[in-house]
Design an enzyme around this catalytic site. Structure first.
Site, PDB file in Angstrom:
ATOM      1  N   HIS A 164       0.798  -1.220   0.000  1.00  0.00           N
ATOM      2  CA  HIS A 164       0.000   0.000   0.000  1.00  0.00           C
ATOM      3  C   HIS A 164       0.829   1.267   0.000  1.00  0.00           C
ATOM      4  CE1 HIS A 164      -3.209  -2.857   0.496  1.00  0.00           C
ATOM      5  NE2 HIS A 164      -3.907  -1.914  -0.106  1.00  0.00           N
ATOM      6  N   GLU A 203     -12.350  -9.094  -5.286  1.00  0.00           N
ATOM      7  CA  GLU A 203     -10.895  -9.198  -5.129  1.00  0.00           C
ATOM      8  C   GLU A 203     -10.473 -10.546  -4.566  1.00  0.00           C
ATOM      9  OE1 GLU A 203      -9.543  -5.811  -2.874  1.00  0.00           O
ATOM     10  OE2 GLU A 203     -11.125  -5.974  -1.401  1.00  0.00           O
ATOM     11  N   ASP A 251      -5.495  -7.271  -5.212  1.00  0.00           N
ATOM     12  CA  ASP A 251      -5.703  -8.452  -4.377  1.00  0.00           C
ATOM     13  C   ASP A 251      -6.114  -9.660  -5.209  1.00  0.00           C
ATOM     14  OD1 ASP A 251      -5.040  -7.811  -1.722  1.00  0.00           O
ATOM     15  OD2 ASP A 251      -6.744  -6.447  -1.652  1.00  0.00           O
ATOM     16  N   CYS A 281     -10.602  -0.888  -9.918  1.00  0.00           N
ATOM     17  CA  CYS A 281      -9.864   0.163  -9.206  1.00  0.00           C
ATOM     18  C   CYS A 281      -8.492  -0.331  -8.753  1.00  0.00           C
ATOM     19  CB  CYS A 281     -10.677   0.679  -8.028  1.00  0.00           C
ATOM     20  SG  CYS A 281     -11.149  -0.603  -6.874  1.00  0.00           S
TER      21      CYS A 281
HETATM   22  C1  PEP Z   1      -7.169  -3.906  -4.867  1.00  0.00           C
HETATM   23  O1  PEP Z   1      -7.012  -4.859  -4.102  1.00  0.00           O
HETATM   24  O2  PEP Z   1      -6.991  -3.959  -6.096  1.00  0.00           O
HETATM   25  C2  PEP Z   1      -7.593  -2.595  -4.350  1.00  0.00           C
HETATM   26  C3  PEP Z   1      -7.926  -1.621  -5.149  1.00  0.00           C
HETATM   27  O3  PEP Z   1      -7.569  -2.433  -3.008  1.00  0.00           O
HETATM   28  P1  PEP Z   1      -6.222  -2.265  -2.140  1.00  0.00           P
HETATM   29  O4  PEP Z   1      -5.075  -2.103  -3.082  1.00  0.00           O
HETATM   30  O5  PEP Z   1      -6.422  -1.080  -1.279  1.00  0.00           O
HETATM   31  O6  PEP Z   1      -6.175  -3.552  -1.385  1.00  0.00           O
HETATM   32 MG    MG Z   2      -7.766  -4.784  -2.082  1.00  0.00          MG
END
Ligand code: PEP
Ligand code: MG
Length: 768
Positions: free
Chosen positions: A364, A605, A629, A676
């Protein structure tokens, strides 16, 4: 065997430099195996030759002098075959090579094992014996293989330490050595390293010279005094409750703090020019190693006491150290593990690059760095990052590598890349108000992922049409307690207002995995398979309810809120969440707020969700794929682990097939589906997703102009043909090359990471 190994590893870990580490290895192995010779040859990357670096049994004067070509002699054979070679009569082997200067002619039996770290051959460890009758047996071979495997990481680390100081294996000057990690955020930065480290952790204290020796001594004496007083106070308080033998423990501590003991040694190191924290670290580590290597169990346990005492002293030293971290104008922040809070500490406009030992491309903090447009290298394992403090650094976020103290030529080479990138970005500004539409009229919504308020500002200036993912955990992560309903309401209102009337999709708190809250620690063996996202918030409805209440109140009068649920693996999680959201909705309306029921969506995800798209879509208003994910779970590759980073591939055929299926199934039941994850912000990935039919692409603001310009230049038909072609391929690498080639042919070669390694390009330029 295990205890020999343990003490060998400890001793080697404690060595001051590579030479001392290698000397320890050869002398301990020679003794443990009862052989006449043990030697280490290391492969010098500069000359591609094996250099005799240390020996016990051969002539010492040959060390550093004798070297063999990459595939020369038995040593070269072990290295190129990457497996042990065990010979009873080495001189009879056709590859035997004789070096009179080593005195080798006296030895017949030979056992060599390669030293390999992360698939790279670092060198060869050799034992030799005079009598021809001795063939090293299987047990001895296994022992040497184990020693080599255990020590490879330590050797790589020591080698890197030398290289950071500009020294090659042979101690000659070596400039522009690259240190490799994984790309975190694209771009190139040139700046000065500032190492940040968590408080009261001796292991991460950087090594620095003392600026003012007297001042360092003064601070250290004050810390010793403070710790003595602390211990005496606790001892007095507990005096009536402890037996005499337990009280004796305090006396041990106080004795260790006597002038003749630990403090005396630390003071000596300071007088030799090391700053107090570094001197304390060195002395404590020496003591700890010493105690840990003792056979007596009671004495081994004393290592714990020394470490504890060291931590207490360090904590006082750090408290008393009034010098604030000074951030240079072009700061490259370096840490074992970067956190969002660390990024927030750097004054505005001064952060140019990031380097983290832990984490990988999809951690992250890397996602945050991409959103902020700060070039980043992650997973720089085996690098003594502490040594990067104060050094000029080049961060190559395209290739995932850094350089310390670059030469003028290398600096100029990278400066030219920075200038080109700036020019490219300026050229895209005109696209801001243009729709994201293909040449044959297919429209895709261009949304952004946000976390901080600064993302919002950047997103608006890049022409985003709404927020596809607001990571609500970011404001939670930079506080030292859960934000109150009122505080949350304020954060959410800022995001909603900035984009109204366009939609703002707020994800409910997604902590766990690599996102931890200091005030709500989650310790787990497998954090990515554990208590994460919706699993946490459904177990803590008080957190979930307050958050949803704050979101709903913040949306009053704007009505552009959408709520999204992370980490859904079961229909029941959706139903329970909806139940709570409805409950809050009615309560908030009863309190008199004039709000509308927001649209609610689910993140796809987890692989299980891929197979339940229709059932999920029946219950919610929209779906959004979290490809970060989804990729990690489909491929069983921890997105945070640099060791397996090369297996994490969003272009993997299985990932692409899953994405095609998700888009088809969602549309079959008439529900919109977006994405996303980071793939949406990759120009090639965005083309494939658009072809699959994703209705919206949500990405970090920095990627938006590039993705929009690519989509606006092609037809959907062309992209669908590309998708059809790549779905026939079975290798992620071939798929990636195919998509890159298509982008290049379409005139977007400049959007790709440099085609060949920038290091190779630099070397070619230097040679020409
Ligand atoms: C993902 O898992 O693609 C997502 C957008 O959420 P994060 O990266 O915050 O886990
Ligand atoms: Mg995620």
């Amino acid at each position: 065997m295990l205890s020999i190994l343990r003490s060998l590893v400890q001793e080697v870990n404690g060595a001051r430099d590579l030479q001392e580490a290698l000397d320890v290895i050869v002398s301990r192995v020679q003794k443990a195996m009862g052989t006449e010779v043990c030697s280490v040859y290391l492969l010098d990357p500069a000359t591609n030759r094996y250099i005799l670096m240390a020996t016990e049994g051969l002539y010492r004067k040959a060390v550093g002098k004798v070297s063999l070509g990459y595939s020369e002699g038995l040593v070269g054979l072990v290295g190129s075959r990457e497996e042990p070679i065990n010979l009873e009569d080495a001189p009879a082997h056709p590859r035997y090579r004789y070096f009179p200067e080593t005195g080798e002619e006296r030895f017949r039996s030979f056992l060599g094992v390669p030293i390999i770290h992360h698939r790279r051959v670092l060198g060869v460890l050799v034992v030799q014996q005079r009598e021809s009758s001795r063939c090293f047996d299987e047990g001895e071979e296994a022992f040497l293989v184990t020693v080599s495997a255990q020590l490879a990481g330590v050797i790589a680390h020591s080698e890197a330490t030398g290289a950071i100081s500009g020294l090659s294996l042979t101690g000659e000057e070596a400039r522009d050595v690259s240190f490799n990690g994984v790309p975190g955020a694209p771009g190139v930065a040139i700046g000065d390293g500032v190492v940040v480290y968590p408080a009261a952790d001796l292991d991460v204290v950087p090594e620095k010279p003392a600026e003012d020796i007297e001042q360092e001594l003064e601070m250290f004496r004050a810390a010793v005094k403070a710790v003595r007083e602390d211990i005496e106070r606790v001892a007095n308080r507990l005096a009536s409750q402890l037996r005499p033998e337990e009280q004796a423990l305090f006396d041990v501590y106080l004795r260790m703090l006597g002038d003749e003991a630990l403090p005396g040694e630390v003071a000596n190191q300071i007088r030799e020019g090391t700053w107090a924290q570094g001197a304390l670290k060195q002395v404590v580590q020496q003591y700890v190693r010493h105690f840990e290597m003792m056979d007596d169990h009671y004495l081994q346990e004393r290592a714990v006491d020394v470490r504890d005492l060291g931590r207490r002293l360090l904590s006082h030293l750090q408290e008393g150290d009034q010098r604030h971290l000074e951030y240079p104008a072009r700061t490259v922040l370096v840490s074992e593990e970067l956190t969002p809070a660390m990024l927030g500490e750097v004054p505005k406009g001064q952060l140019v690059g990031l380097v983290s030992v832990k984490g990988s491309s999809n951690s992250h903090v890397a996602i945050l760095a991409r959103a902020m447009g700060v070039p980043t290298v992650m997973g720089l394992v085996d690098i003594p990052v502490n040594q990067l403090d104060g050094k000029e650094l080049v961060v190559d976020g395209f290739e995932g590598q850094i350089f310390a103290s670059p030469s003028d030529d290398l600096r100029a080479f990278y400066q030219a890349i920075c200038d080109e990138e700036d020019e490219l970005i300026r050229g895209l500004e005109a696209l801001r108000d243009q729709p994201c539409e293909t040449t044959d009229g297919h429209r895709v919504s261009m949304l952004v992922n946000t976390g901080l308020m600064t993302d919002v500002v950047r997103s608006l200036s890049h022409g985003a049409e709404g927020i596809g993912l607001y990571r609500t955990e970011v404001p939670f992560m930079i506080k030292d307690r859960f934000p109150s309903e009122q505080e949350q309401r304020q954060y959410y209102r800022e995001q909603l207002e900035a984009f109204a009337p366009n939609p703002v999709t707020m994800r409910t708190l997604d902590v766990g995995g690599d996102k931890s809250l200091t005030y709500f620690p989650i310790q787990e063996e497998n954090p990515f398979l554990g208590w994460r996202g919706i699993r946490v918030t459904l177990d803590h409805p008080e957190i979930f309810l307050v958050q949803v209440r704050a979101m709903l109140k913040a949306s009053e009068g704007l009505n552009n809120l959408q709520i999204m649920l992370p980490m859904i693996s079961n229909i029941s999680e959706v139903e329970e969440s909806l139940h709570l959201i409805y409950r809050v909705y009615h309560e908030v309306r009863e309190e008199g707020y004039d709000i509308h029921m927001p649209k609610v969506g689910v993140m796809v995800e987890i692989p299980a969700a891929v197979y339940q798209i229709r059932e999920l879509a029946d219950r919610v208003d929209f779906l959004s794929v979290g490809s970060n994910d989804l990729t990690q779970y489909l491929l069983a590759v921890d997105r945070n682990n640099p060791r397996v980073a090369q297996l994490y591939h969003s272009y993997h055929p299985a990932v692409l097939q899953a994405l095609v299926r998700i888009a088809q199934d969602a549309h079959a039941v008439g529900k919109p589906v977006g994405i996303c994850g980071e793939l949406a912000g990759d120009p090639g990935g965005a083309l494939l997703l658009m072809a699959m039919g994703f209705d919206s692409l949500s990405m970090n603001a920095a990627s938006l102009p590039k993705v929009k310009s690519v989509i606006r230049s092609v037809s959907r038909e062309w992209a669908m043909q590309l998708l059809e072609d790549v779905l026939l391929l079975d290798s992620p690498h071939v798929i990636k090359s195919c998509v890159d080639l298509a982008l290049r042919n379409a005139g977007f070669g400049r959007y790709l990471r440099p085609g060949k390694s920038t290091t190779v390009a630099f070397a070619e330029k230097a040679l020409s």
